[in-house]
Design an enzyme around this catalytic site. Structure first.
Site, PDB file in Angstrom:
ATOM      1  N   LYS A 186       3.117   5.285  17.929  1.00 47.82           N
ATOM      2  CA  LYS A 186       3.100   6.667  17.411  1.00 47.82           C
ATOM      3  C   LYS A 186       3.251   7.675  18.555  1.00 47.82           C
ATOM      4  O   LYS A 186       3.952   8.683  18.431  1.00 47.82           O
ATOM      5  CB  LYS A 186       1.810   6.902  16.632  1.00 47.82           C
ATOM      6  CG  LYS A 186       1.734   6.043  15.350  1.00 47.82           C
ATOM      7  CD  LYS A 186       0.335   6.017  14.788  1.00 47.82           C
ATOM      8  CE  LYS A 186       0.243   5.160  13.530  1.00 47.82           C
ATOM      9  NZ  LYS A 186      -1.138   4.887  13.118  1.00 47.82           N
ATOM     10  N   GLY A 242      -7.037  -1.618   3.504  1.00 49.00           N
ATOM     11  CA  GLY A 242      -5.582  -1.469   3.673  1.00 49.00           C
ATOM     12  C   GLY A 242      -5.206  -0.545   4.816  1.00 49.00           C
ATOM     13  O   GLY A 242      -4.069  -0.091   4.913  1.00 49.00           O
ATOM     14  N   GLY A 251      -3.594   4.936   4.484  1.00 43.43           N
ATOM     15  CA  GLY A 251      -3.940   4.870   3.068  1.00 43.43           C
ATOM     16  C   GLY A 251      -2.733   5.152   2.198  1.00 43.43           C
ATOM     17  O   GLY A 251      -1.748   5.752   2.644  1.00 43.43           O
ATOM     18  N   VAL A 289       3.881   8.551  11.740  1.00 44.67           N
ATOM     19  CA  VAL A 289       2.845   9.037  12.672  1.00 44.67           C
ATOM     20  C   VAL A 289       1.769   9.806  11.908  1.00 44.67           C
ATOM     21  O   VAL A 289       2.073  10.770  11.198  1.00 44.67           O
ATOM     22  CB  VAL A 289       3.464   9.965  13.746  1.00 44.67           C
ATOM     23  CG1 VAL A 289       2.392  10.410  14.729  1.00 44.67           C
ATOM     24  CG2 VAL A 289       4.593   9.258  14.485  1.00 44.67           C
ATOM     25  N   THR A 315       0.833  -1.215   0.000  1.00 45.86           N
ATOM     26  CA  THR A 315       0.000   0.000   0.000  1.00 45.86           C
ATOM     27  C   THR A 315       0.866   1.263   0.000  1.00 45.86           C
ATOM     28  O   THR A 315       0.702   2.136  -0.861  1.00 45.86           O
ATOM     29  CB  THR A 315      -0.922  -0.008   1.246  1.00 45.86           C
ATOM     30  OG1 THR A 315      -1.659  -1.223   1.245  1.00 45.86           O
ATOM     31  CG2 THR A 315      -1.870   1.164   1.244  1.00 45.86           C
ATOM     32  N   VAL A 316       1.798   1.350   0.956  1.00 49.13           N
ATOM     33  CA  VAL A 316       2.586   2.586   1.080  1.00 49.13           C
ATOM     34  C   VAL A 316       3.636   2.680  -0.030  1.00 49.13           C
ATOM     35  O   VAL A 316       3.801   3.737  -0.659  1.00 49.13           O
ATOM     36  CB  VAL A 316       3.258   2.673   2.474  1.00 49.13           C
ATOM     37  CG1 VAL A 316       4.043   3.962   2.607  1.00 49.13           C
ATOM     38  CG2 VAL A 316       2.204   2.582   3.576  1.00 49.13           C
ATOM     39  N   LYS A 367       6.408   2.815  12.106  1.00 52.53           N
ATOM     40  CA  LYS A 367       6.332   3.350  13.476  1.00 52.53           C
ATOM     41  C   LYS A 367       6.912   2.410  14.503  1.00 52.53           C
ATOM     42  O   LYS A 367       7.549   2.836  15.458  1.00 52.53           O
ATOM     43  CB  LYS A 367       4.893   3.722  13.845  1.00 52.53           C
ATOM     44  CG  LYS A 367       3.862   2.642  13.563  1.00 52.53           C
ATOM     45  CD  LYS A 367       3.094   2.917  12.297  1.00 52.53           C
ATOM     46  CE  LYS A 367       2.399   1.680  11.783  1.00 52.53           C
ATOM     47  NZ  LYS A 367       1.166   1.954  11.115  1.00 52.53           N
ATOM     48  N   ILE A 415      -0.552  13.565   7.756  1.00 55.53           N
ATOM     49  CA  ILE A 415      -0.453  14.829   8.512  1.00 55.53           C
ATOM     50  C   ILE A 415       1.026  15.099   8.816  1.00 55.53           C
ATOM     51  O   ILE A 415       1.695  14.243   9.393  1.00 55.53           O
ATOM     52  CB  ILE A 415      -1.210  14.756   9.862  1.00 55.53           C
ATOM     53  CG1 ILE A 415      -2.664  14.298   9.656  1.00 55.53           C
ATOM     54  CG2 ILE A 415      -1.160  16.093  10.582  1.00 55.53           C
ATOM     55  CD1 ILE A 415      -3.425  14.082  10.975  1.00 55.53           C
TER      56      ILE A 415
HETATM   57  N1  HSE Z   1      -3.072   0.782  11.017  1.00 50.77           N
HETATM   58  C1  HSE Z   1      -2.738   2.163  11.021  1.00 50.77           C
HETATM   59  C2  HSE Z   1      -4.000   2.963  11.289  1.00 50.77           C
HETATM   60  C3  HSE Z   1      -2.133   2.534   9.704  1.00 50.77           C
HETATM   61  O1  HSE Z   1      -5.094   2.417  11.179  1.00 50.77           O
HETATM   62  O2  HSE Z   1      -3.893   4.128  11.616  1.00 50.77           O
HETATM   63  C4  HSE Z   1      -1.449   3.867   9.698  1.00 50.77           C
HETATM   64  O3  HSE Z   1      -0.402   3.910  10.602  1.00 50.77           O
END
Ligand code: HSE
Length: 436
Positions: free
Chosen positions: A205, A187, A302, A132, A13-14, A105, A136
């Site tokens: 985080k 995802g 996302g 984190v 995804t990332v 993280k 943002i």
């Molecule tokens: N699993 C994490 C969330 C993904 O739902 O925020 C982003 O760090």
């Protein structure tokens, strides 16, 4: 000037989102960075898998170390995530003199102290904005934008999956497991979704945010975590009747005794902006002594929101390639030799207000006993209300909101209340913060 060559580890995804953003916005990015940035190599576990990105022009491999050991690559993007061999990959890349950008993280929260020490020794940057709150730019905001402040506290919705679940449960009355399955399909959820719902991901985080806010080493093992699995629709409804929303918050607060690091469901007044952050969105409220409260909001997970942060880090690294390592923004906001040894407080020492739900016999004197116990523990009541029993309930639900008190006193009071003959079952306790 020659383009900067980047290698990507992980095309999920990332990773896929990052490839797409770097390719689509290449011209704009080059104008910002002052150099062209190109992904020349990428690794993935399964090269035949269908992907969200076009890998044309990128040499693919299943072995991340081919990229890490490639002398042409200047920046390694660790976008595999999770634990396991990624720590060795990051350390090896640093050892090889490469800058590392990561969205991981847990890697930073658990091994960041070691990784940053190694990076400083080798004069390279490890950037982690995407670790984190997804898209943002909260690391940059705290580390640079608020660097003139003493940060007093921060509180954030920093797990999108958990917030999505709480929102859907409240708005649509959906089941916990059904919403979690949707978050996984989209995802958002971690490979192990208990990380999301039990507050581990938010704890990772928060560890990072607290370090850059207060200039302390990363200490995930000292974060108190409580998940959202015990939140019921009844509590959500009672909280709303009292003018509150329940959010899963990560809170870091500096007190005269030390630092509170806690992740737990929290009642917050519904009039606060952060109480209205819904779905997979994240938000972080930061209170600085000079600036006052500031709020940062956006997509917390996302593909492309997270890629937005990864790419911003890559641009920052490219801009800093020719700068002296000692003049760069320190990894944890404060100079490495100036991190403070401020104690992280045990849960007993937390100071917060509470929502209590208990079930008691409906007869004279019961409430008096409960309030006597609270008074004996110096706990002041803010509001109290007796609800109509639900179907088949022989006892009446009683909701109590308290003023701020010491968690140790509340634990003792709850134990005494639960021991009363007239009280049935456990007291359900949810912490309450006004965030004022
Ligand atoms: N699993 C994490 C969330 C993904 O739902 O925020 C982003 O760090």
């Amino acid at each position: 000037m020659k383009p900067v060559k980047v290698g990507v580890l992980g095309l999920g995804t990332v990773g896929g989102g990052t490839v797409n953003v770097l390719k689509r916005n290449a011209a704009e990015i080059a104008r910002r960075a002052g150099r062209e940035i190109i992904i020349t190599r990428a690794s993935a576990k399964d090269l035949n898998k269908q992907r969200i990105c076009d890998t044309q022009g990128i040499a693919l491999t299943t072995d991340p170390f081919e990229i890490i050991n490639d002398p042409e690559i200047e920046i390694v993007l660790e976008l595999i995530g999770g634990a396991g061999p990624v720590k060795d990959m990051a350390l090896k890349a640093i050892e090889n003199g490469k800058h590392v950008v990561t969205a991981n993280k847990s890697l930073i929260a658990l091994h960041g102290n070691e990784i940053f020490a190694k990076a400083s020794e080798k004069g390279v940057i490890v950037a982690f904005e995407a670790a984190v709150a997804g898209g943002i730019p909260i690391i940059k905001a705290i580390r640079e934008g608020l660097s003139g402040n003493q940060i007093e506290w921060l509180a954030g919705i920093i797990n999108g999956t958990g917030n999505f679940i709480l929102t859907e449960m409240r708005d649509k009355g959906r089941d916990f497991s059904d919403v979690l399955a949707e978050a996984q399909a989209l995802g958002y959820a971690e490979a192990d979704p208990t990380f999301d719902v039990e507050g581990i991901d938010a704890g990772h985080k928060l560890t990072i945010l607290a370090s850059i806010a207060f200039g302390i080493p990363l200490q995930f093992d000292k974060v108190f975590t409580e998940g959202i699995t015990k939140i019921t629709r009844t509590d959500v409804e009672y909280a709303e009747q009292l003018g509150y929303r329940i959010k899963h918050l990560g809170i870091a607060r500096k007190t005269s005794e030390g630092i509170e690091l806690r992740v737990h469901p929290t009642l917050i007044p519904e009039r606060r902006l952060i109480a209205n952050v819904n779905g997979v969105m994240n938000a972080v409220l930061v209170k600085g002594d000079a600036v006052g409260p500031t709020l940062y909001y956006g997509a917390g997970a996302g593909a492309e929101p997270t890629a937005s942060s990864v790419v911003a880090d890559v641009i920052d690294v490219v801009r800093a390639l020719t700068s002296d390592p000692e003049n760069r923004v320190p990894h944890l906001a404060f100079q490495a030799d100036a991190l403070a040894d401020i104690p992280v407080l045990p849960a007993d020492m937390f100071r917060t207000a509470y929502y209590l739900r208990l079930h008691a016999e409906d007869k004279p004197g019961v409430l008096a006993e409960v309030t006597r116990i609270l008074a004996e523990h110096q706990i002041s009541i803010e509001a109290i209300s007796q609800k109509v029993p639900q179907d088949n309930e022989t006892s009446v639900p009683i909701i109590i909101l308290t003023q701020v008190t010491l968690e140790k006193e509340m634990n003792a009071a709850i134990a005494e209340i639960e021991a009363l003959q007239t009280v049935t079952g456990k007291v359900n306790r949810i912490r309450l913060e006004t965030l004022g």
